[in-house]
Design a protein around this motif. Structure first.
Motif, short mmCIF file in Angstrom:
data_model
loop_
_atom_site.label_atom_id
_atom_site.label_comp_id
_atom_site.label_asym_id
_atom_site.label_seq_id
_atom_site.Cartn_x
_atom_site.Cartn_y
_atom_site.Cartn_z
N TRP A 134 -3.31 14.91 0.12
CA TRP A 134 -2.21 15.45 0.89
C TRP A 134 -1.20 16.10 -0.03
O TRP A 134 -1.09 15.77 -1.20
N LEU A 135 -0.49 17.06 0.54
CA LEU A 135 0.58 17.74 -0.19
C LEU A 135 1.82 16.88 -0.18
O LEU A 135 2.18 16.31 0.85
N GLY B 165 0.78 -1.23 0.00
CA GLY B 165 0.00 0.00 0.00
C GLY B 165 0.81 1.27 0.00
O GLY B 165 0.25 2.37 0.02
N ASP B 166 2.14 1.17 -0.03
CA ASP B 166 2.99 2.36 -0.08
C ASP B 166 2.87 3.02 -1.45
O ASP B 166 2.72 2.34 -2.47
N VAL B 167 2.97 4.34 -1.46
CA VAL B 167 2.77 5.12 -2.67
C VAL B 167 4.08 5.79 -3.06
O VAL B 167 4.71 6.47 -2.25
N LYS C 38 8.41 8.55 -1.37
CA LYS C 38 7.66 7.38 -0.93
C LYS C 38 6.82 7.74 0.28
O LYS C 38 7.31 8.33 1.24
N PHE C 39 5.52 7.39 0.23
CA PHE C 39 4.57 7.66 1.30
C PHE C 39 3.85 6.37 1.70
O PHE C 39 3.78 5.42 0.92
N ILE D 199 7.72 8.36 3.92
CA ILE D 199 8.61 7.31 4.40
C ILE D 199 10.04 7.55 3.97
O ILE D 199 10.98 7.38 4.74
N ASP D 200 10.24 7.97 2.71
CA ASP D 200 11.59 8.11 2.20
C ASP D 200 11.57 8.95 0.93
O ASP D 200 10.49 9.32 0.42
#
Length: 373
Positions: free
Chosen positions: A310-311, A49-51, A63-64, A71-72
């Protein structure tokens, strides 16, 4: 006028130079981001599910998690390994490797799941394995990688290691021809869907490049398109098409039958170049869309119900993943997302230097006129 002000205006070129240096050192201006907080363009989602997002004007990958917490992030502007020039699209394999379409450098770069550089291939040209402003990339379940070689009006197929395998297409509007193909997506049967942007249609091929079907034409009716630039396929084989100029998403079954459509909250106020640009679907059917002009990501349910936005970078350029949805405030690491660049500095310096020179000339001219009187 005081002596201090006289000296300031009398040396306007020096004042302009100092103001330009000061303004050009402000990160949001000096990076070429056009004053916007971020520039999300491509998007991909992994099995957890990471974007992943390509921040096109800031030459980086972000990476979100699925709620917008950063996240990174990796990358910077340039031509070296792990550097980018207008990265556009990206795709992920089952090992977490990231395949980035480094459009300005006409190449594919591969990063591992920690963001470390692994490999690259491509380069500008028309021969096999070369690109001209590629805009789309997709991996199938067999491990083959497809690139929409946009300005060469063709699809190229590679092994994951970068070995060229085949190509198909040329300019035109007939079957198996393209007019600036952009977005790509692959279903669980390894069929490839191509957003044939200039022809306002979707074309479907098997993994060997054999034409299977097509649908769409220019227009605003259901099942018609105006500049379809991106598409995604969910676990059920349903296709989501980002119909940019019509400012909507259209959803189809695997045979191209229209199912439904929706639009975001403020898409009507955006131009084609600054609005929504890319789309991805996770394993649970949630849809993620990049909104370039607004500098944000938008998340929807499978039927178009709005969930979250989200931004990618907040307006103060100090944190990333700042949500703009009431009740959600994910914590994120502090980090500057706007490294210094000489190009941005020169763009900021020139107008201030010219202003200073003109101011100095005006002051000296008025001073001489006063002496003559």
């Amino acid at each position: 006028m005081t002596p201090v002000l006289k000296r300031v205006f009398g040396n306007g070129w020096l004042v302009g130079l100092l103001l330009g240096l000061l303004w050009g050192s402000v990160p949001a201006r000096a990076n070429g981001g056009g004053g916007t907080a971020s520039s999300p363009l491509g998007v991909a989602v992994n099995g957890a599910g990471d974007v992943y997002v390509t921040d096109v004007y800031n030459s980086q990958i972000l990476k979100f998690d699925s709620l917008g917490t950063r996240i990174d992030g990796w990358g910077s502007a340039g031509e070296g390994d792990g550097e980018f020039d207008r990265p556009s699209a990206l795709s992920l394999d089952s090992q977490g490797n990231i395949y980035v379409l480094d459009t300005g450098n006409n190449r594919v770069q591969v990063l591992d799941k920690s963001g470390s550089y692994q490999a690259q291939w491509g380069g500008y040209g028309t021969v096999d394995g070369k690109f001209n402003a590629p805009q789309g990339i997709a991996l199938d379940l067999q491990g083959f990688l497809y690139v929409a070689d946009t300005e060469n009006n063709r699809i190229e197929k590679f092994e994951k290691a970068g070995n060229f395998l085949s190509k198909w297409g040329s300019y035109g509007s007939a079957t198996n021809r393209f007019n600036r193909p952009s977005g790509l997506a692959v279903d669980r049967q390894n069929n490839l869907y191509v957003a044939d942007t200039g022809n306002h249609r979707i074309q479907k091929f098997d993994s060997t490049g054999k034409f299977l079907s097509e649908w769409g034409s220019m227009g605003t009716a259901d099942g018609q398109f105006q500049v379809p630039v991106a598409l995604a396929v969910d676990q059920n084989g349903q296709i989501y098409v980002l119909d940019v100029e019509s400012k909507r998403v259209q959803k189809f079954d695997s045979n191209g039958q229209f199912l439904l459509k929706w639009a975001g909250q403020d898409w009507d106020n955006q131009t084609e170049d600054e609005g929504v640009q890319a789309i991805a679907v996770n394993d649970t059917g949630e849809v993620f869309i990049t909104n370039l002009g607004a500098g944000r990501l938008e998340k929807f349910g499978a039927n178009g119900n709005f969930l979250l936005k989200w931004l990618a970078v907040d307006p103060n350029n100090t944190t990333t993943g700042t949500t703009v949805t009431t009740g959600l405030s994910p914590t994120v690491p502090a980090a500057s997302q706007y490294p210094f660049s000489w190009e941005g500095l020169s763009q900021a310096l020139l107008p201030w230097l010219l202003f200073g020179i003109v101011a100095g000339l005006v002051w000296r001219s008025s001073r001489r006129a006063g002496v003559r009187r």
